[in-house]
Design a protein around this motif. Sequence first.
Motif, short mmCIF file in Angstrom:
data_model
loop_
_atom_site.label_atom_id
_atom_site.label_comp_id
_atom_site.label_asym_id
_atom_site.label_seq_id
_atom_site.Cartn_x
_atom_site.Cartn_y
_atom_site.Cartn_z
N VAL A 134 -50.99 69.83 16.77
CA VAL A 134 -49.82 69.68 15.91
C VAL A 134 -50.25 68.84 14.72
O VAL A 134 -50.79 67.74 14.88
CB VAL A 134 -48.65 69.00 16.66
N LEU A 135 -50.01 69.38 13.52
CA LEU A 135 -50.44 68.72 12.29
C LEU A 135 -49.23 68.20 11.54
O LEU A 135 -48.28 68.94 11.28
CB LEU A 135 -51.22 69.70 11.40
N VAL A 136 -49.24 66.91 11.25
CA VAL A 136 -48.13 66.26 10.54
C VAL A 136 -48.68 65.69 9.24
O VAL A 136 -49.66 64.93 9.24
CB VAL A 136 -47.52 65.11 11.38
N SER A 137 -48.07 66.05 8.12
CA SER A 137 -48.57 65.55 6.83
C SER A 137 -47.41 65.17 5.92
O SER A 137 -46.34 65.77 5.99
CB SER A 137 -49.46 66.59 6.14
N ALA A 138 -47.65 64.16 5.10
CA ALA A 138 -46.68 63.78 4.07
C ALA A 138 -47.29 64.20 2.74
O ALA A 138 -48.34 63.70 2.35
CB ALA A 138 -46.43 62.28 4.09
N SER A 139 -46.65 65.12 2.05
CA SER A 139 -47.30 65.73 0.90
C SER A 139 -46.51 65.59 -0.39
O SER A 139 -45.30 65.35 -0.40
CB SER A 139 -47.53 67.21 1.17
#
Length: 550
Positions: free
Chosen positions: A315-320
Amino acid sequence: MSLKTRAAIAINSAALLAVCCGNLLAQQADVSAKPLDTKRSGLSYLSEDFSIAMVIHPRRIFASRSGVGIAKEELFAYVKRSSGLELQNVEQVIMALGFPKPDPKIRRSSENNGVVVRFSEPVDKKAIVERIAPTAKKQEIDGHVYYRAPRSGKSVCFPNDRTAVIAPGRLLDRMMAVKKEDSPLVRQLRRTSFDADAVVVFFVPPLRSRIAEPFKNSPPSDVFAPLLKIPDHIETATMTLNLSSRVPVWLELQSKTAKSAVELEGLSDKAIGIAKAFFAALPDQDNPHRDRKALLDGLDELISNIHVRRKDNRVLVSASQLKNRDGFSKVVGIMVRGTLESARRNASMSNLKYVVLALSNYAEDHKGKLPLAVFPLRKGKPSASWRVHLLPYLEEKELYKQYNFDEPWDSKHNKKLLAKIPKVYGPSSDGKTRIVAPVGNLTIFGATEPVLLSDLNSGGNNTIAVVEVAPEKAVPWTYPLDMPYDPKRPLAGFGKIDRYILAAFCNGRIEFIHKSTDADFLRMMFDYTSVLNEADGTFRFDDDEDDEDK
């Protein structure tokens, strides 16, 4: 526990982790230093004791845009005092944490953290040892130079002139004995790119019971309860931070199976939804504390731009795509400043408590009498401050023996001791301390004869002994100069006050007292003759009785 409280705890914990690593950093980066070239990598010292590791490249951060907004000067000064390290010589810091199983026969609670510092050029070992392990004894084991502290204190080993390994003694032995980089944490670290400003890796299985422990006796609300299942679906978690990037945070959560990852994706979405709801519910008003408002605004934007996606068992979580390229860096700077200030306050409280304990022990050895603020004159000048007379009770007997009480405090001999200011009187480069005694009418240090502890009418719990003044009011620690106390203006001697004063009471209680506190109430805390009326919480002063007699 409220949502707001939980968010604050999470924010402060993240900042504290950053500053713990920062304790081994200092000064501006020098990008012209030679590249690191040693036989062992920093990872090769990580034993199987550890389940969390944070890797930071200080020179890279402060030599690039990443350093914009970070509280450099405060951080550099704090770290220089606490560790003796200069940032221009620090290439890499690896801070590792582990949580050993409790052993009733062996006290190992302190043996859960180790640090590997890699330098870009040969380092001043003496400066580091003096700050990190001042009581350590030098040894040589298997060709390595050890500075081993007694009991479970911090010890240091220098495998070469550009690497320092720091940990409690037995843990340090295990770190130096690692023959193969094959622990689960190290395997994950080796799969991780270190191109980011900072990387944090978690090997989660050993952490699950620790995460669940606080909630055994205090179950979370129905909103938070499902989130406790998140660790059960994670094997490893890797977070990368690029402070000046428009995608500053990237988190990869790895599950054992794709099915578990599906469940983890749903729980992650739920957690992010709760965070977004928290920030959306905050009142839209001007906050008088600029840093706090900027912090909340920055975190709000960060969380609003968080996205979750799943790929196989990850699971990939990013703030972009943050609007302000340097916005996240400034948020980190605010967190660092706040955490440094918190660390300073905690150190001040600990020092004041230690001083009051020494006062109590001094009184015990002097028939219940507290020391005088000014001891007898020598050659027309005061001989020494009460702070000097406390040295034997502060584990500073050797320093006490060096002081010449037959000479004034500023004699040629005694002046040399200013540079040897004990740590308990506060970090100082000029021999000055902010720990002083209130000296004035009816304070315990204001009398011409020693005050007895038994003379405190309201007891030690309600009588102020010593205080911390503003930096501009600091005095040479050996000089019998303290804070002038005026009953009509109790706070006048403190110097510039932000919001609170820090005071230590005669029983060891430490309190932050707001500057708006009623003057009469302050007066009673400084006046050792005031009497507490336990029925209504009011105080009576000796001059009140005089008025009644009239």
